[in-house]
Design a protein around this motif. Sequence first.
Motif, PDB file in Angstrom:
ATOM      1  N   PRO A 172       0.816  -1.230   0.000  1.00 24.01           N
ATOM      2  CA  PRO A 172       0.000   0.000   0.000  1.00 24.01           C
ATOM      3  C   PRO A 172       0.846   1.276   0.000  1.00 24.01           C
ATOM      4  O   PRO A 172       0.649   2.188   0.816  1.00 24.01           O
ATOM      5  CB  PRO A 172      -0.822  -0.143   1.285  1.00 24.01           C
ATOM      6  N   TYR A 173       1.801   1.351  -0.923  1.00 18.36           N
ATOM      7  CA  TYR A 173       2.617   2.550  -1.057  1.00 18.36           C
ATOM      8  C   TYR A 173       1.756   3.730  -1.515  1.00 18.36           C
ATOM      9  O   TYR A 173       0.664   3.552  -2.077  1.00 18.36           O
ATOM     10  CB  TYR A 173       3.707   2.337  -2.114  1.00 18.36           C
ATOM     11  N   GLU A 174       2.286   4.933  -1.332  1.00 11.71           N
ATOM     12  CA  GLU A 174       1.660   6.118  -1.909  1.00 11.71           C
ATOM     13  C   GLU A 174       1.904   6.094  -3.419  1.00 11.71           C
ATOM     14  O   GLU A 174       3.050   6.047  -3.871  1.00 11.71           O
ATOM     15  CB  GLU A 174       2.263   7.383  -1.292  1.00 11.71           C
ATOM     16  N   ARG A 175       0.831   6.118  -4.218  1.00 16.41           N
ATOM     17  CA  ARG A 175       0.956   5.938  -5.660  1.00 16.41           C
ATOM     18  C   ARG A 175       0.708   7.224  -6.455  1.00 16.41           C
ATOM     19  O   ARG A 175       0.732   7.195  -7.688  1.00 16.41           O
ATOM     20  CB  ARG A 175      -0.024   4.861  -6.129  1.00 16.41           C
ATOM     21  N   ARG A 176       0.495   8.350  -5.799  1.00 14.14           N
ATOM     22  CA  ARG A 176       0.279   9.609  -6.523  1.00 14.14           C
ATOM     23  C   ARG A 176       1.624  10.314  -6.722  1.00 14.14           C
ATOM     24  O   ARG A 176       2.292  10.669  -5.743  1.00 14.14           O
ATOM     25  CB  ARG A 176      -0.673  10.512  -5.743  1.00 14.14           C
ATOM     26  N   PRO A 177       2.026  10.548  -7.970  1.00 15.73           N
ATOM     27  CA  PRO A 177       3.331  11.164  -8.227  1.00 15.73           C
ATOM     28  C   PRO A 177       3.511  12.541  -7.596  1.00 15.73           C
ATOM     29  O   PRO A 177       4.644  12.963  -7.360  1.00 15.73           O
ATOM     30  CB  PRO A 177       3.381  11.247  -9.762  1.00 15.73           C
ATOM     31  N   ILE A 178       2.443  13.233  -7.296  1.00 11.73           N
ATOM     32  CA  ILE A 178       2.549  14.565  -6.711  1.00 11.73           C
ATOM     33  C   ILE A 178       3.100  14.520  -5.288  1.00 11.73           C
ATOM     34  O   ILE A 178       3.671  15.485  -4.787  1.00 11.73           O
ATOM     35  CB  ILE A 178       1.178  15.285  -6.733  1.00 11.73           C
ATOM     36  N   SER A 179       2.975  13.381  -4.617  1.00 15.21           N
ATOM     37  CA  SER A 179       3.414  13.252  -3.226  1.00 15.21           C
ATOM     38  C   SER A 179       4.900  12.956  -3.142  1.00 15.21           C
ATOM     39  O   SER A 179       5.456  12.225  -3.969  1.00 15.21           O
ATOM     40  CB  SER A 179       2.640  12.142  -2.517  1.00 15.21           C
ATOM     41  N   LYS A 180       5.547  13.489  -2.106  1.00 14.01           N
ATOM     42  CA  LYS A 180       6.950  13.189  -1.839  1.00 14.01           C
ATOM     43  C   LYS A 180       7.145  11.755  -1.380  1.00 14.01           C
ATOM     44  O   LYS A 180       8.277  11.266  -1.317  1.00 14.01           O
ATOM     45  CB  LYS A 180       7.493  14.147  -0.770  1.00 14.01           C
ATOM     46  N   ALA A 181       6.059  11.081  -1.038  1.00 16.29           N
ATOM     47  CA  ALA A 181       6.145   9.677  -0.626  1.00 16.29           C
ATOM     48  C   ALA A 181       5.902   8.721  -1.793  1.00 16.29           C
ATOM     49  O   ALA A 181       5.860   7.505  -1.594  1.00 16.29           O
ATOM     50  CB  ALA A 181       5.129   9.395   0.483  1.00 16.29           C
ATOM     51  N   TYR A 182       5.776   9.250  -2.995  1.00 19.81           N
ATOM     52  CA  TYR A 182       5.425   8.454  -4.179  1.00 19.81           C
ATOM     53  C   TYR A 182       6.397   7.313  -4.423  1.00 19.81           C
ATOM     54  O   TYR A 182       7.613   7.475  -4.367  1.00 19.81           O
ATOM     55  CB  TYR A 182       5.393   9.358  -5.405  1.00 19.81           C
ATOM     56  N   MET A 183       5.819   6.147  -4.696  1.00 19.63           N
ATOM     57  CA  MET A 183       6.579   4.969  -5.091  1.00 19.63           C
ATOM     58  C   MET A 183       6.033   4.482  -6.428  1.00 19.63           C
ATOM     59  O   MET A 183       4.841   4.173  -6.551  1.00 19.63           O
ATOM     60  CB  MET A 183       6.455   3.868  -4.040  1.00 19.63           C
ATOM     61  N   ALA A 184       6.895   4.409  -7.426  1.00 23.73           N
ATOM     62  CA  ALA A 184       6.498   3.908  -8.742  1.00 23.73           C
ATOM     63  C   ALA A 184       6.283   2.397  -8.682  1.00 23.73           C
ATOM     64  O   ALA A 184       6.797   1.725  -7.780  1.00 23.73           O
ATOM     65  CB  ALA A 184       7.574   4.260  -9.764  1.00 23.73           C
ATOM     66  N   PRO A 185       5.549   1.842  -9.626  1.00 24.76           N
ATOM     67  CA  PRO A 185       5.253   0.405  -9.592  1.00 24.76           C
ATOM     68  C   PRO A 185       6.489  -0.487  -9.533  1.00 24.76           C
ATOM     69  O   PRO A 185       6.447  -1.569  -8.955  1.00 24.76           O
ATOM     70  CB  PRO A 185       4.471   0.185 -10.901  1.00 24.76           C
ATOM     71  N   GLU A 186       7.591  -0.042 -10.119  1.00 25.66           N
ATOM     72  CA  GLU A 186       8.794  -0.873 -10.132  1.00 25.66           C
ATOM     73  C   GLU A 186       9.698  -0.614  -8.931  1.00 25.66           C
ATOM     74  O   GLU A 186      10.756  -1.242  -8.803  1.00 25.66           O
ATOM     75  CB  GLU A 186       9.588  -0.630 -11.423  1.00 25.66           C
ATOM     76  N   GLU A 187       9.300   0.239  -8.016  1.00 27.25           N
ATOM     77  CA  GLU A 187      10.123   0.589  -6.868  1.00 27.25           C
ATOM     78  C   GLU A 187       9.687  -0.142  -5.605  1.00 27.25           C
ATOM     79  O   GLU A 187       8.527  -0.527  -5.464  1.00 27.25           O
ATOM     80  CB  GLU A 187      10.077   2.103  -6.624  1.00 27.25           C
ATOM     81  N   GLY A 188      10.615  -0.288  -4.669  1.00 26.08           N
ATOM     82  CA  GLY A 188      10.304  -0.879  -3.373  1.00 26.08           C
ATOM     83  C   GLY A 188      10.940  -2.238  -3.172  1.00 26.08           C
ATOM     84  O   GLY A 188      10.998  -3.056  -4.098  1.00 26.08           O
ATOM     85  N   ASP A 189      11.408  -2.474  -1.960  1.00 25.61           N
ATOM     86  CA  ASP A 189      11.975  -3.772  -1.587  1.00 25.61           C
ATOM     87  C   ASP A 189      11.004  -4.552  -0.720  1.00 25.61           C
ATOM     88  O   ASP A 189      10.688  -5.713  -0.992  1.00 25.61           O
ATOM     89  CB  ASP A 189      13.281  -3.568  -0.811  1.00 25.61           C
ATOM     90  N   PHE A 190      10.573  -3.905   0.371  1.00 22.33           N
ATOM     91  CA  PHE A 190       9.630  -4.478   1.330  1.00 22.33           C
ATOM     92  C   PHE A 190       8.614  -3.402   1.672  1.00 22.33           C
ATOM     93  O   PHE A 190       8.743  -2.246   1.254  1.00 22.33           O
ATOM     94  CB  PHE A 190      10.351  -4.885   2.628  1.00 22.33           C
ATOM     95  N   TYR A 191       7.600  -3.799   2.443  1.00 19.95           N
ATOM     96  CA  TYR A 191       6.730  -2.789   3.037  1.00 19.95           C
ATOM     97  C   TYR A 191       7.002  -2.789   4.534  1.00 19.95           C
ATOM     98  O   TYR A 191       6.778  -3.773   5.226  1.00 19.95           O
ATOM     99  CB  TYR A 191       5.244  -3.055   2.764  1.00 19.95           C
ATOM    100  N   TYR A 192       7.536  -1.663   5.006  1.00 22.20           N
ATOM    101  CA  TYR A 192       7.918  -1.520   6.409  1.00 22.20           C
ATOM    102  C   TYR A 192       6.780  -0.864   7.199  1.00 22.20           C
ATOM    103  O   TYR A 192       6.073  -0.002   6.683  1.00 22.20           O
ATOM    104  CB  TYR A 192       9.163  -0.640   6.538  1.00 22.20           C
ATOM    105  N   CYS A 193       6.653  -1.246   8.457  1.00 22.18           N
ATOM    106  CA  CYS A 193       5.616  -0.647   9.300  1.00 22.18           C
ATOM    107  C   CYS A 193       6.115   0.658   9.901  1.00 22.18           C
ATOM    108  O   CYS A 193       7.313   0.845  10.128  1.00 22.18           O
ATOM    109  CB  CYS A 193       5.162  -1.611  10.387  1.00 22.18           C
ATOM    110  N   GLY A 194       5.198   1.568  10.167  1.00 21.55           N
ATOM    111  CA  GLY A 194       5.543   2.839  10.777  1.00 21.55           C
ATOM    112  C   GLY A 194       5.559   2.789  12.292  1.00 21.55           C
ATOM    113  O   GLY A 194       6.000   3.740  12.939  1.00 21.55           O
ATOM    114  N   GLY A 195       5.092   1.691  12.859  1.00 16.51           N
ATOM    115  CA  GLY A 195       4.953   1.594  14.310  1.00 16.51           C
ATOM    116  C   GLY A 195       6.209   1.200  15.053  1.00 16.51           C
ATOM    117  O   GLY A 195       6.215   1.165  16.288  1.00 16.51           O
ATOM    118  N   ALA A 196       7.297   0.928  14.341  1.00 18.41           N
ATOM    119  CA  ALA A 196       8.565   0.575  14.974  1.00 18.41           C
ATOM    120  C   ALA A 196       9.681   0.800  13.961  1.00 18.41           C
ATOM    121  O   ALA A 196       9.654   0.244  12.861  1.00 18.41           O
ATOM    122  CB  ALA A 196       8.568  -0.876  15.443  1.00 18.41           C
TER     123      ALA A 196
END
Length: 281
Positions: A172-196
């Motif tokens: 569930p990455y941020e998928r809107r290119p306008i955001s600084k948190a944007y992740m393109a479909p080919e990007e990313g290794d894992f999905y990390y939690c924000g709680g730790a």
Amino acid sequence: MPGDAPGRTDVQTMTSWSVPVVWEGTFDPVLLDSLYQAKNLTIAATVFAVGKYIRFLKKFLETMEQHFFTGFNVHVFVFTDQPNEVPKVKMASGRQRTVKTVPTLNRWQDISASRMLLVLTLIEEELRDYADFIFCLDVDSEFHGRWGTESLGDLVGVLHPGYYKSDRSGFPYERRPISKAYMAPEEGDFYYCGGAFGGNLQEVERFCQTCSINFWDDRIKGIEAAWQEESHLNRYMWINKPSKVLSPEYLWQDFLARNPEIHLIRFSGIVKNYAEIRPNV
């Protein structure tokens, strides 16, 4: 996915950039503790107990005292808008707690987002001279087993228990290119939690500074990343690879069925009614 660390072949134990993924059975706790004890380390930890989340603090602190870096110097910083409600939990020698008063916020998203800036300020103003590592942890969670020196690294991320078996396309990455948190479909290794998350002071300072700047840049543009700080964390850790990745043992979710590869739950988010405890949903 099979790994190559001694003792586990049923899970991934090494990342593609050759750093460990820490699972039960992949490290020797006695050996690690003996190596780090000689360094006289101080571990800082932050926890935010704002609004109705104050109800979770007592159990968090009690179980933390039992399992989090036992035998080491630990300084816990509790950020709360109700300082008089912070429970008195007895701490062992070498361990201390400091309460930091913060304002009440009306949106849980703002509470979540403000943590990065407050942690950054804490590092810059108070921790530089004596703490070695820092971990930032969610209050609506409890410790059940050891969390210790095996978790130390320059920058440390925790695999999200809901997505550690998923393909990148399902994160569930941020998928809107306008955001600084944007992740393109080919990007990313894992999905990390924000709680730790955590690491050494320099790396966590850099991480919090970058995420704070990116969050406020988004706000100026009138947008908010899909999962607030967690979205920005995932973008940051894609670009700046963690030096250690912790398995979902380090932040399980109590409503999930325990999978066979989870030999030990060390820390977990408790089941709760978000509509009742959050100021808005």
